[in-house]
Design a protein around this motif. Structure first.
Motif, PDB file in Angstrom:
ATOM      1  N   LYS A 635      18.541  49.353  22.395  1.00 44.41           N
ATOM      2  CA  LYS A 635      17.769  48.973  23.573  1.00 44.41           C
ATOM      3  C   LYS A 635      16.773  50.065  23.955  1.00 44.41           C
ATOM      4  N   GLU A 639      12.628  49.860  24.112  1.00 47.43           N
ATOM      5  CA  GLU A 639      11.868  50.259  25.292  1.00 47.43           C
ATOM      6  C   GLU A 639      10.881  51.366  24.949  1.00 47.43           C
ATOM      7  N   ASP A 642       7.880  49.836  23.257  1.00 51.27           N
ATOM      8  CA  ASP A 642       7.037  49.152  24.240  1.00 51.27           C
ATOM      9  C   ASP A 642       6.184  50.155  25.014  1.00 51.27           C
TER      10      ASP A 642
END
Length: 660
Positions: A635, A639, A642
């Motif tokens: 995760k 992130e 991104d």
């Protein structure tokens, strides 16, 4: 309290050129005036007074502000005192708002106590110089300490008669009330109702507040009587006007010198302060044996951020040098320590040296506190447990340093000095920081209030990443300057909102609109307040941002505005001479608007980039810490990618190369 209408009259009447001219020789320089800065020594004038803005600013030391700021800084006055000074200059009658019954009672009590103390100070001083016993006993004692008469008068030193009833009888005869003789602590009452002089038979040292009022006294028994005396010194008890841990002996006499020298010397006793003044060193105060308090630190911080603790070099002096230092570090003070040779105290050392010799000794021997503490605690120490405790104490002190670069330097230097891996010290320091962050800013550790939590810096990563919105950057400061100088200027017209309504957006409104859209906010509390007020005030058609903030009631905002009005930070948009025709005027306005729009948009992009860069660093720290947790690691990596995409888009908008 001074009513709002009177405050506005004072502000309107105060002419910055007239006010500054009372203290500085000014010469016309274009639309402004120039002179030598009154706040630091210089040979070439860099102090500029702008009558158009109503401000002054030194381009050498950075000090300045409006008329009120100038008087506060130059005369070392509080805000109300500066207002009264200006009101007196411009013959404006002060209109105080009507106080409540409770406020009136409290004010009357305080004023009465100050009046009684003022009388007592003159009473003790008069006895010292005019009474036979005062001259023979009191003045002789001060002369035996090497104090000159001019210094004795400078500090308003005095003597109290041995007759324990004399002061009360004299005061009551002159009309001073018994209740104030007791509430100030000048006298105490026996079970039989007798008023007894607390300081009888002693020499007296008055304590002055920053504004020069006598708040209390310290009285010393004479040397010939010290044997077997339990209390060599007797102090005024705590009262409405005197709390010893709030006061600093000598602050009234030292405050201008502290501001001019940008450093304060802290010693232990009253005699040390007086001896240093006689030696020619005036930027010195004493806390007189009490544990250093935040009240005292905040008082000093009004005048300087630099403090040197001066103590004798024996065990007691070393112990005193270590007390309260963590509080000084946590409050952002730059701290040095000086231990005097051969067990001499500052009083003795000052009496045997000139001011030049003393200053030369200070410069040669004062040590940075962290280095001093490291050398002191670890010198010749071989016991592992004691070394560990000492290192922990040193690292905890470093963790309180606010300046991140200085903190990083201390850690690196400490690692080299004690031969321990730098990463180990960083981890331990982060533990101390994290422990403080886990509580509120008002929490306490071991009975000592915890200071502000420092930000992480290069090589000093927090175990738990700090929010990117915690420390103002240069970009944020430039945004604040844009708001102060051009906040009301409309840079977008007919912008449609979600409900289809059209709006014009000023600089301040557009900054708020853009930050809200990304759920961002300014990190600095003062900058955030400036933005909030500018946005609110833009609803008024006559709002002008720069004069509004230059003459703001919050002294911090008005000082910041004065600084930012004088410092371009690369911003354009300065007012030019009025064009000769309407077409040129319109073109000029369009150019200014376009320039402000471009600058505001670019600054907002820089602000977002700063946020993203910090967030990427925090994510990388979390990724390193989650190496064994594959689900969380996945995760975090998503992130991180991104955020990299966002960073690349921002870089492209800013005209930089795309970051891969």
């Amino acid at each position: 309290m001074i009513d709002r209408q009177t405050v506005e009259r004072i502000k309107d009447a105060a002419n910055i050129v007239e006010v500054v001219s009372e203290f500085v020789a000014l010469k016309k320089s274009g639309a402004n005036y120039k002179g030598l800065c009154p706040f630091h020594n210089e040979k070439t004038p860099s102090f500029v007074v702008s009558p158009a803005r109503g401000t002054c600013h030194c381009f050498g030391c950075g000090k300045g502000g409006n008329s009120i700021n100038f008087i506060m800084e130059h005369q070392q006055m509080t805000y109300p005192e500066a207002l009264r000074w200006l009101a007196n200059k411009y013959h404006i009658e002060i209109q105080e708002r009507e106080l409540t019954d409770r406020e009136r009672e409290e004010q009357s009590l305080r004023e009465s106590m100050f009046i009684v103390n003022e009388w007592a100070g003159k009473y003790f001083e008069g006895l010292l110089h005019e009474n036979a016993d005062g001259v023979a006993i009191g003045k002789q004692y001060f002369h035996s300490r090497g104090f000159r008469d001019d210094i004795i008068r400078k500090f308003q030193l005095g003597y109290d008669l041995a007759d324990r009833y004399a002061l009360a009888k004299t005061a009551l005869k002159l009309g001073y009330k018994e209740e104030f003789l007791v509430s100030t602590g000048l006298c105490y009452k026996t079970d039989r109702g007798e008023l007894i002089d607390r300081f009888a038979g002693r020499v007296v040292f008055p304590w002055h507040s920053v504004s020069g009022k006598i708040v209390g006294f310290t009285a010393r028994v004479l040397d010939s009587r010290t044997k077997g005396v339990n209390q060599k010194y007797v102090n005024s008890p705590a009262s409405e006007i005197y709390h010893k841990d709030h006061e600093l002996y000598g602050i009234w006499q030292a405050k201008k010198a502290i501001a001019n020298e940008d450093r304060v010397y802290m010693v232990e006793g009253q005699a040390d302060v007086i001896a240093l003044h006689q030696c020619g060193i005036e930027n010195v105060v004493a806390n007189s044996g009490t544990a250093l308090s935040f009240h005292q630190i905040h008082t000093l911080h009004r005048f300087t951020s630099n403090i040197t603790l001066i103590y004798d070099g024996d065990a007691a002096g070393i112990h005193a040098a270590l007390k309260g230092t963590d509080m000084l570090l946590s409050e952002g003070m730059n701290l040095k320590v000086l231990l005097l040779p051969d067990g001499q105290d500052p009083d003795e050392f000052a009496r045997n040296h000139t001011a030049a010799d003393f200053r030369q000794y200070i410069e040669a021997h004062q040590a940075d506190f962290i280095q001093f503490k490291t050398d002191l605690l670890l010198k010749d120490e071989t016991d592992p447990k004691k070394r560990s405790d000492a290192i922990n104490s040193i690292v905890e002190s470093i963790s309180l340093v606010i300046n991140p670069i200085l903190r990083d330097t201390y850690i690196h230097d400490c690692a080299l000095r004690i031969g321990i891996n730098e990463r180990t010290l960083i981890n331990q320091m982060n533990n101390f920081i994290r422990d403080r962050r886990s509580g509120s800013t008002a929490s306490q550790q071991d009975g000592v209030p915890v200071g502000p939590t420092p930000e992480p810096n290069r090589g000093v990563q927090m175990v738990q990443p700090v929010s990117p919105q915690t420390q103002a950057s240069k970009v944020e400061r430039m945004l604040a300057q844009m708001i102060i100088r051009h906040g009301e200027h409309v840079i977008y017209r007919n912008v449609e909102d979600e409900e289809g309504h059209l709006h014009n957006l000023s600089v301040a409104q557009f900054i708020r609109f853009s930050l809200d859209a990304d759920q961002l906010q300014l990190k600095d509390e003062l900058f955030a307040t400036i933005l909030d007020e500018a946005v609110d005030r833009c609803a008024y058609p006559d709002f002008k941002s720069e004069p509004y903030f230059l003459h703001h009631d919050d002294i911090r905002i008005s000082q910041l505005a004065a600084e930012m009005a004088s410092d371009d930070y690369g911003l354009s948009g300065k007012k030019e001479a009025e064009p000769l025709n309407e077409a040129d005027r319109r073109q000029r306005e369009e150019n200014i608007t376009e320039g402000l729009r471009n600058q505001t948009e670019h600054l907002l992009l820089d602000f977002r980039m700063d946020y993203v860069e910090q967030h990427l660093k925090d994510l990388m720290d979390q990724i390193k810490a989650a190496a064994s947790d594959m689900e969380r690691l996945k995760k975090l990596m998503e992130e991180y990618r991104d955020m990299q995409d966002i960073r690349n888009k921002l870089a492209k908008q800013l005209g930089n190369n795309i970051i891969v």
